[in-house]
Enzyme design. Structure first.
Site, PDB file in Angstrom:
ATOM      1  N   ASP A   1       0.794  -1.226   0.000  1.00 28.44           N
ATOM      2  CA  ASP A   1       0.000   0.000   0.000  1.00 28.44           C
ATOM      3  C   ASP A   1       0.830   1.281   0.000  1.00 28.44           C
ATOM      4  OD1 ASP A   1       0.982  -0.088   2.526  1.00 28.44           O
ATOM      5  OD2 ASP A   1      -0.940  -0.222   3.542  1.00 28.44           O
TER       6      ASP A   1
ATOM      7  N   ARG B   1      -4.705   4.277   6.857  1.00 28.85           N
ATOM      8  CA  ARG B   1      -4.950   4.037   5.436  1.00 28.85           C
ATOM      9  C   ARG B   1      -6.136   4.829   4.918  1.00 28.85           C
ATOM     10  NH1 ARG B   1      -3.861  -1.363   3.791  1.00 28.85           N
ATOM     11  NH2 ARG B   1      -5.124  -0.778   2.009  1.00 28.85           N
TER      12      ARG B   1
HETATM   13  P1  FAD Z   1       3.784  -9.546  -7.490  1.00 29.97           P
HETATM   14  O1  FAD Z   1       2.970  -8.424  -6.976  1.00 29.97           O
HETATM   15  O2  FAD Z   1       3.977 -10.737  -6.633  1.00 29.97           O
HETATM   16  O3  FAD Z   1       3.142  -9.971  -8.857  1.00 29.97           O
HETATM   17  C1  FAD Z   1       3.526 -11.140  -9.521  1.00 29.97           C
HETATM   18  C2  FAD Z   1       2.451 -11.498 -10.528  1.00 29.97           C
HETATM   19  O4  FAD Z   1       2.937 -12.581 -11.308  1.00 29.97           O
HETATM   20  C3  FAD Z   1       1.165 -11.957  -9.872  1.00 29.97           C
HETATM   21  O5  FAD Z   1       0.070 -11.341 -10.491  1.00 29.97           O
HETATM   22  C4  FAD Z   1       1.164 -13.475 -10.090  1.00 29.97           C
HETATM   23  O6  FAD Z   1      -0.142 -13.983 -10.265  1.00 29.97           O
HETATM   24  C5  FAD Z   1       1.955 -13.598 -11.384  1.00 29.97           C
HETATM   25  N1  FAD Z   1       2.677 -14.862 -11.502  1.00 29.97           N
HETATM   26  C6  FAD Z   1       3.404 -15.497 -10.571  1.00 29.97           C
HETATM   27  N2  FAD Z   1       3.947 -16.610 -11.063  1.00 29.97           N
HETATM   28  C7  FAD Z   1       3.567 -16.667 -12.360  1.00 29.97           C
HETATM   29  C8  FAD Z   1       3.809 -17.599 -13.399  1.00 29.97           C
HETATM   30  N3  FAD Z   1       4.558 -18.677 -13.211  1.00 29.97           N
HETATM   31  N4  FAD Z   1       3.248 -17.334 -14.589  1.00 29.97           N
HETATM   32  C9  FAD Z   1       2.464 -16.261 -14.799  1.00 29.97           C
HETATM   33  N5  FAD Z   1       2.200 -15.366 -13.851  1.00 29.97           N
HETATM   34  C10 FAD Z   1       2.754 -15.565 -12.635  1.00 29.97           C
HETATM   35  N6  FAD Z   1       5.531  -3.003  -0.976  1.00 29.97           N
HETATM   36  C11 FAD Z   1       5.552  -1.654  -0.942  1.00 29.97           C
HETATM   37  O7  FAD Z   1       6.200  -1.025  -1.773  1.00 29.97           O
HETATM   38  N7  FAD Z   1       4.869  -0.956  -0.011  1.00 29.97           N
HETATM   39  C12 FAD Z   1       4.143  -1.593   0.930  1.00 29.97           C
HETATM   40  O8  FAD Z   1       3.521  -0.934   1.740  1.00 29.97           O
HETATM   41  C13 FAD Z   1       4.116  -2.999   0.921  1.00 29.97           C
HETATM   42  N8  FAD Z   1       3.381  -3.659   1.817  1.00 29.97           N
HETATM   43  C14 FAD Z   1       3.268  -5.005   1.719  1.00 29.97           C
HETATM   44  C15 FAD Z   1       2.463  -5.631   2.625  1.00 29.97           C
HETATM   45  C16 FAD Z   1       2.300  -6.988   2.565  1.00 29.97           C
HETATM   46  C17 FAD Z   1       1.441  -7.623   3.586  1.00 29.97           C
HETATM   47  C18 FAD Z   1       2.976  -7.743   1.580  1.00 29.97           C
HETATM   48  C19 FAD Z   1       2.794  -9.220   1.516  1.00 29.97           C
HETATM   49  C20 FAD Z   1       3.783  -7.112   0.678  1.00 29.97           C
HETATM   50  C21 FAD Z   1       3.953  -5.741   0.749  1.00 29.97           C
HETATM   51  N9  FAD Z   1       4.767  -5.049  -0.131  1.00 29.97           N
HETATM   52  C22 FAD Z   1       4.840  -3.696  -0.082  1.00 29.97           C
HETATM   53  C23 FAD Z   1       5.515  -5.771  -1.147  1.00 29.97           C
HETATM   54  C24 FAD Z   1       4.792  -5.785  -2.481  1.00 29.97           C
HETATM   55  O9  FAD Z   1       3.533  -6.403  -2.376  1.00 29.97           O
HETATM   56  C25 FAD Z   1       5.604  -6.523  -3.505  1.00 29.97           C
HETATM   57  O10 FAD Z   1       6.942  -6.121  -3.410  1.00 29.97           O
HETATM   58  C26 FAD Z   1       5.099  -6.233  -4.898  1.00 29.97           C
HETATM   59  O11 FAD Z   1       3.789  -6.702  -5.056  1.00 29.97           O
HETATM   60  C27 FAD Z   1       5.995  -6.870  -5.927  1.00 29.97           C
HETATM   61  O12 FAD Z   1       5.485  -6.658  -7.190  1.00 29.97           O
HETATM   62  P2  FAD Z   1       5.803  -7.671  -8.361  1.00 29.97           P
HETATM   63  O13 FAD Z   1       5.063  -7.151  -9.524  1.00 29.97           O
HETATM   64  O14 FAD Z   1       7.263  -7.851  -8.465  1.00 29.97           O
HETATM   65  O15 FAD Z   1       5.261  -9.079  -7.889  1.00 29.97           O
END
Ligand code: FAD
Length: 700
Positions: free
Chosen positions: A52, A273
């Site tokens: 968030d 929030r």
């Molecule tokens: P993800 O958001 O994990 O997205 C990955 C995507 O890939 C997903 O849609 C998934 O379905 C898809 N996927 C996975 N494997 C495959 C596959 N094999 N084939 C096709 N698709 C696939 N970050 C902040 O900056 N600020 C915050 O306040 C913060 N708070 C958080 C609070 C919590 C409780 C958690 C758990 C995380 C928090 N984070 C925060 C971290 C943040 O959620 C992640 O760092 C961020 O979502 C990463 O983005 P991403 O796009 O790399 O990966």
């Protein structure tokens, strides 16, 4: 066997979280929407929970796409951080308050809005910029990836082959663990990878041949495994729970960000929030105490929160718990971010750490913000493939800095408060508050300082030389105020320091006035993310003959040499490199005609087509600005803030992602050509069908 569909695309993005959507959006904005695909194994996007926090730099980036203000309006702004610790009597008490964002560091302050709404903003933007040609293909799973190593250096080849399969609804829907309140356990580090097995699947298959693949598939990244990249680092032993709720409490600071350390019930972070929600990060227990993930429930997390916040009360009424999760923090980075500069990973796929400093989503989006313009430039034939190597170089350093930061921050957060000064095992609260203050600049995303490379021209050893002589310089000195202009007493040296120009860092904003319209603007409002390079030319005072002479020489160089070398003749002259001029001359003391014609070009601004299908051009009135007072918004003091001289010209070369590449005196303008020779290909190599037509909008 059933026949497999074969297809080609320029870029395949795997995973549609924040990193993948930023990549897709950036590519769509640059006109590649029709030749990009983005797949995700899930059947739907995130609706509640997860990340968030948005830091200043992320807001600046979102604003450069025209998305910042809407997100800012929906979000909750975090203004103050408060510290609560046990007093000498063991009772919880407020021990300090600091600003949540360092004042003056950016025009934005840290704010919170849940990931789903940020993803929604991207999805709408992608649709708009690609005319509906690019959309997330959901419930699609990649099953194999191969690279033709002989073809990786051929810019026109499609050397990466990815086979994908359409999933059934059941396979694509994550099972919610436990109770009915939405939770994030299925994505948590406590849960096993939930990727469906490829053996049972029967859905349609497709073989996609791609020039580039960007793996944004999260912490369990499949792409990372295909690349043979390994995660290095440790797992901490603390289990943390998260509750998003509208709480009922008598704790006085629940609408501030708070860090609470209790005597011996653990620690908690409070994040106020949007929509009246509050997020609680609660240290639930240590792993080795035999707690398994199935035993973690929101009730158990709430019970721990109550113990930490006592004697204050904390309850969540029925229906007021929005989302929850639990996780163990792993602090790890991938050992490689790229394979042959054809397959890349970004976001959680290459770094994982604690969410408490709100870094994950921000860093993830900034990874692909760094990468996607380079990929677009290579695909369009605008840049050589050599620019791609700077992705791993620049972002791996950031990931490692992030882990170091998180390591220190989470240790201080998870540790027990020291009972007294002699308690060496305990955490000193003064140390914690100090670490928070020091970490705040890092956490804002604004301390990013890319190292020396073909994109960042700075001296090897030091980044702290001053504008002087004909040398390439790394940062602008704070110059004396312009003659006759009194120094603004409200402008402290620190404020100027936040705006000052540093090579390798992002170009900050200052208020300037549009010469043609008298309207004040933040200069950053014109430094849009549209794939263009920018030269900001601080021309000094054009009434000075030396400044005018310098302008004449620079203008001739731009119009007869630099711009035609890298801009195809049939495109707008500012479509690859845009020049913005800021004069130190009062608006009433100069005319637009005093500026070289190369600085106020004609462009196809309004997209009016003539009968023979060409575009009319007209004078672009938003290229020349002055540093002057305004009728309604005061004086921006831009020269003073940027620390540039008024008696001679200075050129700032800015990358498409807003970072400063080169800073030189205007008289040394041929250094621009020397720089671009390595970074851009000659106009004739640009792919005609992928020419950039800049969507011209006036900032609000
Ligand atoms: P993800 O958001 O994990 O997205 C990955 C995507 O890939 C997903 O849609 C998934 O379905 C898809 N996927 C996975 N494997 C495959 C596959 N094999 N084939 C096709 N698709 C696939 N970050 C902040 O900056 N600020 C915050 O306040 C913060 N708070 C958080 C609070 C919590 C409780 C958690 C758990 C995380 C928090 N984070 C925060 C971290 C943040 O959620 C992640 O760092 C961020 O979502 C990463 O983005 P991403 O796009 O790399 O990966």
């Amino acid at each position: 066997a059933a026949s497999i569909k074969e297809s080609h695309c320029d870029v395949l993005i795997i995973g549609a979280g924040p990193a993948g959507l930023m990549a897709a959006n950036w590519l769509a904005v640059q006109g590649l929407g029709a030749s990009v695909r983005i797949i995700d194994k899930r059947s739907d996007k995130i609706f509640t929970g997860q990340a968030d926090g948005l830091q200043c730099r992320t807001l600046e980036i979102l604003h450069s796409f025209g998305l910042g203000e809407d997100i800012w309006r929906q979000s909750n702004r975090m203004i103050e951080m408060r510290f609560w610790n046990p007093g000498a009597d063991g009772q919880l008490q407020r021990t300090g308050s600091v600003p949540d964002t360092i004042p003056g560091i950016s025009r934005w302050q840290q704010c919170v809005l849940h990931q789903g709404r940020i993803e929604k903003a991207f999805l709408d933007s992608i649709q708009r910029h690609s005319d509906g040609k690019l959309a997330v293909e959901r419930a699609v799973l990649p099953e194999s990836l191969s690279i033709d190593e002989h073809a990786v250096d051929d810019p026109d080849a499609y050397p990466v082959t990815v086979e994908v399969r359409k999933l059934s609804e059941e396979e694509a829907t994550p099972t919610q663990m436990g109770k009915s309140v939405p939770n994030g356990l299925f994505r948590s580090s406590l849960a096993p990878d939930d990727t469906p097995s490829s053996v049972v699947g029967t859905g349609d298959r497709e073989r996609i041949h791609a020039k580039y693949v960007i793996g944004c598939d999260g912490a369990h990244s499949w792409t990372r495994r295909q690349m043979g990249s390994k995660m290095e680092g440790d797992q901490t032993s603390f289990i943390w729970g998260v509750l998003d709720a509208v709480p009922i409490t008598n704790f006085p600071d629940v609408r501030n960000r708070c860090a609470i350390h209790s005597v011996d019930s653990g620690s908690m972070m409070i994040i106020p929030r949007e929509d009246g929600l509050v997020r609680f990060y609660i240290q639930v227990s240590e792993l080795n105490r035999g707690v398994d993930r199935h035993s973690i429930t929101p009730e158990m997390i709430l019970a721990t929160a109550k113990a930490i916040i006592a004697p204050y009360t904390l309850d969540i009424g029925e229906g007021d718990l929005d989302w929850w999760t639990a996780y163990v923090i792993g602090q790890r980075t991938a050992d490689r971010f790229a394979l042959h500069d054809r397959v890349f990973i970004a976001g959680d796929a290459c770094h994982t750490h604690s969410p408490k400093a709100g870094q994950g989503m921000n860093t993830s989006m900034q990874d692909t913000y760094n990468l996607a313009w380079k990929v677009a430039a290579a695909v369009k034939g605008v840049s050589p493939r050599s620019v791609l190597a700077t992705y791993e170089m620049e972002r791996k350093q950031i990931a490692q800095d992030l882990i170091t930061f998180d390591h220190r921050f989470s240790r201080l957060f998870s540790g027990k408060p020291a009972k007294d000064e002699a308690d060496a095992a305990g955490i000193s609260m003064a140390e914690f508050q100090d670490a928070f203050l020091k970490g705040n600049r890092f956490a804002s995303g604004l301390s990013v300082d890319y190292q020396r490379s073909l994109l960042t021209v700075k001296p090897e050893s030091s980044s702290k030389t001053t504008v002087d002589g004909g040398e390439v310089v790394a940062h602008a000195a704070v110059a004396a105020p312009a003659d006759g202009v009194a120094s603004d007493p409200s402008l402290s040296a620190e404020d100027a320091g936040e705006t000052r120009i540093d090579v390798g860092k992002r170009f900050n904003t200052a208020q300037v006035v549009c010469h043609a319209t008298a309207l004040p603007y933040e200069l950053a409002d014109w430094i849009l993310s549209d794939g263009r390079w920018r030269i900001v030319y601080f021309c000094g005072d054009v009434r000075e003959p030396s400044c005018a002479r310098e302008m004449q020489q620079l203008g001739d160089y731009l119009s007869s040499d630099l711009l035609p070398r890298f801009t195809p003749a049939e495109q707008d002259v500012d479509s690859v490199i845009e020049v913005l001029t800021v004069a130190a001359t009062p608006r009433a003391e100069c005319e637009l005609a005093d500026f070289h014609h190369a600085l106020r070009p004609h462009t196809t601004k309004h997209h009016r087509k003539t009968a023979d299908g060409r575009y009319n051009t007209s004078q672009d009135y938003h290229k020349v600005f002055v540093d002057d007072t305004t009728y309604h918004q005061g004086h921006g003091r831009a020269y003073e803030k940027y620390g540039v001289a008024t008696q001679y010209g200075t050129l700032v070369l800015i990358r498409p992602d807003g970072y400063v590449s080169l800073l030189v005196r205007a008289r040394d303008h041929t250094q621009l050509g020397a720089f671009f020779e390595k970074v851009l290909l000659p106009a004739a190599s640009h792919k005609p069908h992928q020419h950039t037509r800049i969507k011209r909008t006036t900032p609000a």
